[in-house]
Write a protein that holds these residues in place. Structure first.
Motif, PDB file in Angstrom:
ATOM      1  N   LEU A  54      -5.755  -3.876  -0.539  1.00 46.12           N
ATOM      2  CA  LEU A  54      -5.099  -3.050  -1.539  1.00 46.12           C
ATOM      3  C   LEU A  54      -6.094  -2.507  -2.550  1.00 46.12           C
ATOM      4  CD1 LEU A  54      -1.946  -5.250  -1.937  1.00 46.12           C
ATOM      5  CD2 LEU A  54      -2.104  -3.022  -0.827  1.00 46.12           C
ATOM      6  N   THR A  99       3.819   1.443  -1.257  1.00 46.45           N
ATOM      7  CA  THR A  99       4.375   1.596  -2.608  1.00 46.45           C
ATOM      8  C   THR A  99       3.378   2.294  -3.521  1.00 46.45           C
ATOM      9  OG1 THR A  99       5.343  -0.552  -2.199  1.00 46.45           O
ATOM     10  CG2 THR A  99       5.634   0.368  -4.386  1.00 46.45           C
ATOM     11  N   ILE A 100       2.108   1.904  -3.388  1.00 51.69           N
ATOM     12  CA  ILE A 100       1.093   2.551  -4.225  1.00 51.69           C
ATOM     13  C   ILE A 100       1.102   4.055  -3.971  1.00 51.69           C
ATOM     14  CG2 ILE A 100      -1.379   2.762  -4.654  1.00 51.69           C
ATOM     15  CD1 ILE A 100      -1.659  -0.205  -4.122  1.00 51.69           C
ATOM     16  N   ALA A 104       0.835  -1.199   0.000  1.00 53.44           N
ATOM     17  CA  ALA A 104       0.000   0.000   0.000  1.00 53.44           C
ATOM     18  C   ALA A 104       0.868   1.247   0.000  1.00 53.44           C
ATOM     19  CB  ALA A 104      -0.919  -0.006   1.219  1.00 53.44           C
ATOM     20  N   GLY A 140       4.109   5.625  -5.318  1.00 52.42           N
ATOM     21  CA  GLY A 140       4.022   5.696  -6.773  1.00 52.42           C
ATOM     22  C   GLY A 140       3.235   6.904  -7.223  1.00 52.42           C
ATOM     23  N   VAL A 141       2.091   7.111  -6.555  1.00 50.86           N
ATOM     24  CA  VAL A 141       1.253   8.256  -6.913  1.00 50.86           C
ATOM     25  C   VAL A 141       2.050   9.547  -6.752  1.00 50.86           C
ATOM     26  CG1 VAL A 141      -0.792   9.564  -6.300  1.00 50.86           C
ATOM     27  CG2 VAL A 141      -0.869   7.077  -6.288  1.00 50.86           C
ATOM     28  N   PRO A 149       3.745   1.309 -10.614  1.00 48.55           N
ATOM     29  CA  PRO A 149       4.051   0.647  -9.338  1.00 48.55           C
ATOM     30  C   PRO A 149       2.813   0.186  -8.564  1.00 48.55           C
ATOM     31  CG  PRO A 149       4.083   3.012  -9.076  1.00 48.55           C
ATOM     32  CD  PRO A 149       3.592   2.742 -10.459  1.00 48.55           C
ATOM     33  N   PHE A 150       1.762  -0.149  -9.274  1.00 43.60           N
ATOM     34  CA  PHE A 150       0.529  -0.565  -8.567  1.00 43.60           C
ATOM     35  C   PHE A 150       0.264  -2.048  -8.789  1.00 43.60           C
ATOM     36  CE2 PHE A 150       0.142   3.681 -10.527  1.00 43.60           C
ATOM     37  CZ  PHE A 150       0.398   4.424  -9.386  1.00 43.60           C
TER      38      PHE A 150
END
Lengths: 642, 489
Positions: free
Chosen positions: B160, A626-627, A624, A630-631, B224-225
């Motif tokens: 997630l 990382t998400i 999570a 990333g954003v 990166p998702f």
């Protein structure tokens, strides 16, 4: 000539592959010999058709046969066709490929007899031959690439044919990976070509190059990319390391790879895109320099090898260098003429080495000796092949080597000197091999590399007729194939010379007249000197091989370690950089950053409880996070550069 | 008004009714084999309704909530086809569960309903609701095995997925705040009228765009998702993994393409911006997917990474689509064709894997050794699909890649295509690793592996489709170009 003939040349071996793979092997496994017959039949008909095509090309105007394309699909605004291109280059190549393949397939019946993988062997051989023919025939660079990869796959399967031997499996992998580096260049070239011209069609590319649409640096980069691909397949420095190891495959496979398929593909590719090269002096120079350097570089390693197949392997690399040199300083005809002659004598030499192994059970020349008495046919044909390779008048090798030297002489004196030294070295190492193998006393041999040892009588013996006959046929070709250009006929074929000018000189005039010119005479004398030196060392023992070795110990060590190129690649680059560096990083990425496995071994508890526990371990949070990261990263990048 | 338009959502309604019927029947009947039959019939009925309305001109329904157009209808058919194939492949697999077989099929169909609505939604609100409908069904399906791995995968997916939903919703809120609208065409009108020349001048739009790409990026598994993919693919029932890898991904691409093309398609600077984001993500996505796939030993996990890499190629097509907006070029159908090809290919591969793992109870690649001797047809079918995934002739994969790559080269994305082609070459390595094990490996046992007839039927359909797309692609090209024509101007 019907339009279907060129198609059939490719389709027959391919159908033979499908037939063996899908019908014979699953349903008739008890009759392995059928696979051999099917392959020989298919390749035999292909070979006959190839001669037909060659005849048609010779007699057609412009030495080019129009064959209609089959329209395949419209993809976006790209029209795709499948088609074949039949010009003199194609015609000569299909003849070489099918003829050598046919000889090898016949020979293999004896060589592979009793091997448990007999059917698999013939299936792969058919596939390999079909892919090479597809590459030669395709009129579209995309399909050429597909078959190019197909040839790579075929060689991978065949080099690793005895995959239970770790050395064979490794050699196959090495060949596949090393050539892949060259393929990257080829791919890049295809993409640059497509991006600038919007076509994959070979004929169109020729036109655009001739019209000057494609010029300058782009053209040079395309040429260099294509040459990189050719370097991989044709084992040119610095991508040569796979070829000597490739002898781990069955010897007939080596013969096919070294003479007509795999390595010839690279030379063919340069020849096919010769119009691109000829418009870029820089690219031509690169081709010539790499070629000449590879020629002398590989020949020097051939000096010290004790394994007869390795001697031949380095000689192939060296001769391929010659062909590249020929392409670089001369033209398509010069390079391909050498390929044409080389195919016959190199196939002959490899099959001869296989025959020797069949009898003595080893490839190590130090364990052989004296075989000329027990294997007269193999001996005579092997000597003919060696003489041809050394470039002794009037055998095949002489004529093409001579032309390359001549063109190098007038183009680039430095490269000429390198090539001339190589002539001496070639003659020496080949006759070193001949003398060590066939002369002197028999030193015992070793168990055979394959199959049925029990059938073999003790001691060396001549091979069965099915193996000897191809040797004799190839030996005849190794003598005569060069004569085709005595009158300038072969060159005329490539220069689009239809009639009249073809027979510039009479046959006899050309045949004997060449000896009155200083250059051929000099190269002939140099080659003879090489043979004489080998004679002096290994037969008469006037000079002790050991003493020389000791005198130049460091050089000898350097050569026998193949200039440490393999060590550099394997230890430094592969082990240190890739294995311990890059791949470890990937593996870590999967096991540490990403969960690794959801195998649940981390916890002893069962059911959903452990799942929760894993969540608390933090993986899901990491994901999570990382998400979110990333954003933010994307937003920052867009804000800064968008 | 509403009744007039009801026929246009008849496919979704009928599928929903069949799903409910199955849950009900499950309570009463003992002959559970009726359930899959019924669900296949439901999907076929829905597909029939779609074909009936196929030729109607594009129309927005229910106050611009849902659009009926060739683009959406194409995706609906694709989703239904995937659903039917997965149901056929589930036939044997579901017998493992002693309870809840009805729920399995019903949830699968409900998720299909959600995905179908998702690809035709033209309002931020319907998009969100449809997304949740499909996702919630999928969360349940992923954990359906209820063993450790499956539950863990379900939980991860749920949490997630929730994060991704929140991000998406946040992005939508920004867009709504800026434009005051939730209907896509109204937002597009507002955006087109903005007096700006650069994304930096409108931070709200930029943040909204990035958040929306991230939210959908989760669904299509873009780096990166993408981190949930390998874990969820490995833990989920294999049939659901297959479904996730094709139907869910296809719908994700459908909706992201629609939103980006309609809302952010013009002005030119705007689509240049997002096309570049997608292009860069595409390069990273395919590279990460392929490189990590090389070291995998578990076939489901390998396919997880492979599907990430394939998403990377699709994003190349998406970027090219964006760049064609406002130019004279036709919008390229490469992405659509690729999705069609990928759906058939990946499903084909998974059906073979499902049939094999039913028998050998293992997903390790080394247990596929010598499969050609144990089941020549399954091994052959899987090999053809692997060839297609690697992008070699004579299969759909090659044409799809050429279609996407040539479109991208035309739009000036040559650098990206070079990366993509290098990636294709790398990917051949691990696809052939499986093929090599099956054809050249020595089998551990001589025991034959067989599949049930629905599995054979589904596998045959996929393989025939893969070869047909590869050999006569012309037949399908019109379909794909028609589907994207709605984005032209």
């Amino acid at each position: 000539m019907p339009m279907q003939v060129p198609w059939l040349i490719f389709l027959l071996p391919f159908l033979s592959f499908l037939m063996i793979g899908l019908v014979l092997r699953p349903f008739l496994p008890r009759y392995p010999r059928l696979a051999g017959y099917v392959t020989i039949g298919a390749v035999g008909i292909s070979c006959a058709l190839s001669f037909w095509v060659l005849g048609a090309v010779i007699s057609s105007p412009g030495h080019m046969l129009p064959v209609d394309d089959i329209r395949w699909a419209v993809v976006g605004n790209l029209e795709m066709h499948i088609g074949v291109m039949v010009d003199s280059l194609t015609a000569v190549m299909v003849v070489v490929v099918t003829f050598i393949s046919l000889m090898v397939q016949i020979y293999s019946q004896g060589y592979m007899k009793g091997d448990p993988g007999y059917m698999r062997y013939y299936a792969f051989m058919s596939l390999f031959t079909a892919c090479m023919l597809g590459l030669v025939l395709a009129n579209n660079i995309l399909f050429m690439f597909v078959f190019w990869e197909g040839v790579g796959l075929g060689s991978y399967l065949l080099i690793g044919f005895w995959f239970h031997k770790p050395s064979a499996a490794n050699a196959a992998k090495k060949a596949f990976i090393v050539t892949r580096f060259g393929d990257l260049g080829f791919l890049a070239a295809i993409l640059i070509l497509f991006a600038t011209t919007g076509t994959f069609d070979t004929g169109e590319i020729y036109k655009l190059v001739a019209a000057g649409t494609l010029t300058g640096t782009t053209l040079t980069w395309v040429a260099i990319g294509i040459f990189a691909g050719a370097c991989g397949k044709s084992a040119q420095f610095p991508l040569h390391v796979w070829l000597p190891d490739a002898m781990e495959g069955p010897t007939p496979v080596s013969a096919l790879i070294h003479a007509a398929t795999m390595v010839a593909a690279g030379v063919f590719l340069v020849a096919r895109f010769y119009p691109i090269f000829s418009h870029s002096p820089e690219a031509m120079l690169v081709v010539a320099v790499i070629g000449a350097f590879t020629a002398i570089f590989a020949a020097s390693i051939g000096f010290v090898m004790n394994d007869i197949k390795r001697v031949l392997a380095y000689s192939t690399i060296s001769q391929l260098g010659y062909m590249m040199l020929g392409l670089g300083v001369g033209g398509v005809a010069i390079g391909i003429f050498h390929l044409f002659n080389h195919a016959f004598f190199k196939a002959l030499l490899f099959l001869g080495a296989g025959s020797v192994n069949h009898s003595s059970g080893t490839f190590d020349m130090r364990l052989m000796g004296g075989l000329r008495k027990s294997m007269p046919w193999t001996y005579i044909t092997f000597v003919i092949g060696s003489l041809s390779l050394a470039g002794i008048w009037p055998l095949a090798g002489f004529w093409s080597k001579d032309e390359i030297l001549m063109n190098a002489f007038s183009n680039n004196p430095t490269l000429f000197v390198l090539a001339l030294i190589t002539v001496f070295m070639t003659a020496f190492y080949m006759f070193r091999a001949v003398f060590m193998t066939f002369h002197g006393e028999y030193k015992g041999g070793a168990p055979s590399e394959h199959g049925d040892h029990d059938e073999h009588p003790q001691g060396p013996h001549e091979s069965p007729a099915v193996m000897v006959v191809p040797l004799v046929i190839l030996a005849v070709m190794a003598v005569c194939s060069g004569w085709i250009n005595v009158t300038g006929f072969f060159n005329g074929l490539f220069e689009g010379d239809v009639e009249g000018a073809v027979h510039k000189i009479g046959f006899l005039e050309g045949f004997f007249g060449t000896l009155t010119h200083p250059l051929p005479l000099a190269s002939l004398l140099i080659a003879l000197a090489g043979i004489f030196l080998a004679f002096a060392i290994y037969i008469k023992k006037w000079i002790s091989a050991e003493k020389i070795t000791n005198a130049v110990r460091p050089l000898y060590t350097l050569l026998s370690h193949k200039y440490y190129m393999d060590d550099l690649y394997e230890n430094v680059i592969v082990k240190t950089f890739l294995y311990n560096g890059l791949f470890k990083l990937f593996a870590m990425f999967d096991t540490s950053v990403v969960d690794g496995t959801v195998n649940g071994t981390a916890s002893a508890a069962s059911s959903a409880g452990s799942a929760l526990k894993k969540l608390q371990n933090g993986q899901t949070q990491v994901y999570a996070f990382t998400i979110a990261l990333g954003v933010v990263a994307i937003a920052v990048v867009v804000y800064l550069f968008g | 008004m509403i009744m007039e338009h009801i026929q246009f959502i008849a496919p979704e309604i009928s599928l929903l009714c069949f799903a409910l019927l199955i849950v009900l029947l499950d309570l009463f009947i003992t002959q559970k084999r009726v359930l899959p039959v019924l669900s296949v019939i439901g999907a076929i009925v829905a597909a029939t309704f779609i074909i009936v309305i196929w030729n109607t001109p594009p129309v927005g329904l229910f106050d611009k909530m849902i659009s009926i157009d060739p683009f959406g209808l194409f995706f609906k058919l694709l989703i239904l086809a995937a659903t039917v194939l997965v149901i056929l492949a589930s036939h044997n697999y579901v017998l493992k569960f002693n309870k809840f077989q009805g729920e399995y099929y019903a949830l699968l169909m409900l998720s299909a309903v959600g995905l179908m609505l998702l690809v035709s939604a033209i309002n931020l609100i319907t998009i969100y609701v449809a997304l949740e409908l499909s996702s919630i069904s999928l969360y349940a399906l992923v954990s359906f095995l209820k063993d450790k791995k499956s539950s863990e995968a379900g939980l991860k997916y749920l949490i997630l997925g929730g994060v991704a939903s929140a991000i998406l919703l946040y992005g939508m809120a920004f867009i709504f705040g800026l434009t005051g609208n939730t209907c896509l065409t109204c937002i597009a009108e507002y955006v087109r009228g903005m007096p700006f020349k650069d994304l930096q001048e409108v931070p709200a739009l930029m943040i909204g765009l990035v958040l929306i790409i991230a939210g959908f990026g989760f669904k299509i598994a873009s780096v990166p998702f993408q981190m949930w993919v390998p874990d969820v693919y490995e833990g989920a029932p294999t049939t659901i993994t297959a479904y996730l890898s094709v139907a869910s991904k296809a719908a994700g691409f459908g909706v992201i393409a629609r939103v980006l093309m309609t809302v952010f398609g013009l002005p030119v600077w705007l689509h240049n911006d997002w096309a570049m984001i997608i292009a860069v993500l595409a390069a990273i996505t395919m590279t990460v997917g392929n490189l990590v796939a090389i070291v995998q030993t578990n076939i489901k996990r390998l396919f997880g990474y492979s599907s990430i890499a394939q998403a990377g190629y699709m994003m190349v097509g998406l970027a090219a689509m964006g760049l064609t907006m406002g130019t004279k070029e036709n919008v390229t159908g490469g992405l659509i064709f690729f999705l069609l090809s990928y759906t058939l290919t990946n499903l084909g591969a998974f059906i073979a894997i499902i049939a094999i793992s039913n028998k050998i109870n293992s997903d390790e690649i080394e247990d596929y050794n010598g499969m050609i001797k144990r089941s020549p047809l399954l091994a052959l079918g899987l090999t053809i699909c692997l060839i297609s995934l690697a992008g070699l002739p004579p299969t759909a994969g090659l044409i799809a890649k050429i279609y996407i790559f040539s479109g991208a080269v035309n739009m000036g994305l040559a650098w990206l295509v070079v990366i993509a082609v290098i990636n294709s070459v790398i990917s051949a390595y691990y696809y052939f690793k499986i093929a090599k094990a099956m054809w050249l490996g020595t089998p551990v046992t001589e025991e034959k592996v067989d599949a049930s007839w629905p599995e054979w039927l589904a596998l045959a359909a996929c393989v025939v489709g893969v070869l047909a797309l590869g050999v006569v692609p012309g037949l399908f090209m019109n379909l794909t170009t028609a589907a994207v024509r709605i984005f032209g101007i």
